[in-house]
Design a protein around this motif. Sequence first.
Motif, mmCIF file in Angstrom:
data_model
loop_
_atom_site.group_PDB
_atom_site.id
_atom_site.type_symbol
_atom_site.label_atom_id
_atom_site.label_comp_id
_atom_site.label_asym_id
_atom_site.label_seq_id
_atom_site.Cartn_x
_atom_site.Cartn_y
_atom_site.Cartn_z
ATOM 1 N N ILE A 123 -8.334 -8.054 2.132
ATOM 2 C CA ILE A 123 -7.956 -7.939 3.553
ATOM 3 C C ILE A 123 -6.732 -7.021 3.617
ATOM 4 O O ILE A 123 -5.737 -7.244 2.910
ATOM 5 C CB ILE A 123 -7.614 -9.318 4.154
ATOM 6 N N THR A 124 -6.832 -5.995 4.449
ATOM 7 C CA THR A 124 -5.695 -5.065 4.604
ATOM 8 C C THR A 124 -5.003 -5.341 5.944
ATOM 9 O O THR A 124 -5.662 -5.339 6.993
ATOM 10 C CB THR A 124 -6.187 -3.604 4.560
ATOM 11 N N ALA B 254 0.843 -1.206 0.000
ATOM 12 C CA ALA B 254 0.000 0.000 0.000
ATOM 13 C C ALA B 254 0.874 1.251 0.000
ATOM 14 O O ALA B 254 1.900 1.313 0.681
ATOM 15 C CB ALA B 254 -0.912 -0.005 1.214
ATOM 16 N N GLY B 255 0.461 2.229 -0.782
ATOM 17 C CA GLY B 255 1.213 3.476 -0.857
ATOM 18 C C GLY B 255 2.299 3.452 -1.922
ATOM 19 O O GLY B 255 3.007 4.438 -2.115
ATOM 20 N N THR B 256 2.434 2.314 -2.598
ATOM 21 C CA THR B 256 3.408 2.209 -3.687
ATOM 22 C C THR B 256 2.709 1.544 -4.881
ATOM 23 O O THR B 256 1.551 1.101 -4.764
ATOM 24 C CB THR B 256 4.623 1.333 -3.306
ATOM 25 N N ASP B 257 3.423 1.441 -5.990
ATOM 26 C CA ASP B 257 2.844 0.695 -7.120
ATOM 27 C C ASP B 257 3.478 -0.683 -7.246
ATOM 28 O O ASP B 257 3.435 -1.320 -8.292
ATOM 29 C CB ASP B 257 3.003 1.497 -8.421
ATOM 30 N N LEU C 63 -0.132 -3.911 3.968
ATOM 31 C CA LEU C 63 -0.178 -4.874 2.863
ATOM 32 C C LEU C 63 -1.629 -5.147 2.507
ATOM 33 O O LEU C 63 -2.479 -5.313 3.401
ATOM 34 C CB LEU C 63 0.484 -6.189 3.280
ATOM 35 N N SER C 64 -1.875 -5.214 1.214
ATOM 36 C CA SER C 64 -3.237 -5.448 0.746
ATOM 37 C C SER C 64 -3.316 -6.831 0.101
ATOM 38 O O SER C 64 -2.663 -7.088 -0.911
ATOM 39 C CB SER C 64 -3.593 -4.350 -0.259
ATOM 40 N N PHE C 65 -4.105 -7.728 0.724
ATOM 41 C CA PHE C 65 -4.283 -9.097 0.207
ATOM 42 C C PHE C 65 -5.602 -9.135 -0.566
ATOM 43 O O PHE C 65 -6.679 -9.072 0.039
ATOM 44 C CB PHE C 65 -4.339 -10.102 1.354
#
Lengths: 242, 165
Positions: B104-105, B66-69, B95-97
């Motif tokens: 789920i974050t 999260a916050g990056t590409d 982290l984004s699952f």
Amino acid sequence: MNRLRTFVSILLISLATSSLMAREHKEVIPKAPLFCGAAVFGDLSGPVMLAVGSKFSQLEVGARLNFRDHYFPLCELGIGESTREGQEQNNRFHTRAPYFRVGMDYNFNRKHNGNRLMGGIRYGFTSFKYDFQNPDFQDPIWGGSQKGLDLRGQQGRAQWLEFTVGCETKIWSFIRLGWNLRFKARLHQKKSEFGEPYYIPGFGKNGSSTFGGTVNLIFDVGRTSKKNKVIDVSKTLIKNNQ
Amino acid sequence: MKANCNSLGKRLMLLSLFAVLSLPLFLSSCDGIDCTINNVVTLHVGFYSSEGTELAYADTLTITAAGTDSVLLNRGVRKSAVELPMSFDAKADTLSFSFDGYVITLRVAKTNKPHFESPDCPIVVYHELEGLDFDDPLGQVDSIVIVRKSVNNEPLENIRFYFAD
């Protein structure tokens, strides 16, 4: 394990050579006096390594006693130094510290003719400080830059055992030249929480084991150098046999 | 006999000379770059059922930082465990699952400790997990727990997902 196998091979070859030497000369060998003198010595390989800009080097001297021309209790002390800059990472490691060893050599040559085939063991220890620096580095996944490390005066300590095999010969009067190869096994090390040292003074490049070696210029002092009594005993016997 | 001794002495001298000349070669041959093969520090995450049995999740799974590409895992299938790189400097990573149909974050709080091995090897950063929380809008997960706080280059599990039945 491969290092240990190599060293054991060298040791066995040396002992076999010693055995052949003993078979060549079947005459009765007289017992050398209990105390045959003392010697001081210095390692010639250290200054050479320093001069050629090796990644690490040491300046080392030592002293030993001679009992029966077979048993040589000894001590060695030196200063080990390493200044190493990484080829790709621009990291820098530096240390310079004294180290000490005590141990004993055994001369396998039964004849007292000035030539010696030596096997020995040493216990070495050192306490030292080391520096580690590296430039800022990038986080490739999460982005951003991590500030580089500038860790100075990290405390290290180490103990190790050395198993040696080598030979030496008399060059002139009280001067001898000798060399030995050493298998070194680290027993214990204390390291910084940020990582272990790249080099341990007296031991070499850090690891559970390593190889080393010295080329010693040896000066007999005292009884042996003045009277060469050990060699005289052998010569007397040769005359009697003739 | 004297001749024997002298020839022996000469042989030893030759051996000594050989040793002196070959020692620098011998010593230099011992040097080399031996960085740890697996010098990437990753967070090890395992997936389990609510009973605690290992679960190979059938859906595709994509994990992003999260916050990056950055995509850390792209459409992985039948994954029972994943290894995820952590940030070098941040105090917490998000982290984004993305499973099929729901997300789920996970937020993981940590401390970071740089670690060096050799002047020739890149610096690695070890982490100590301090806590976590997660968002699970559809209630697919029973719990997420830390089973090992130290994140280093040992391949040991750090976090477990326990999915609801």
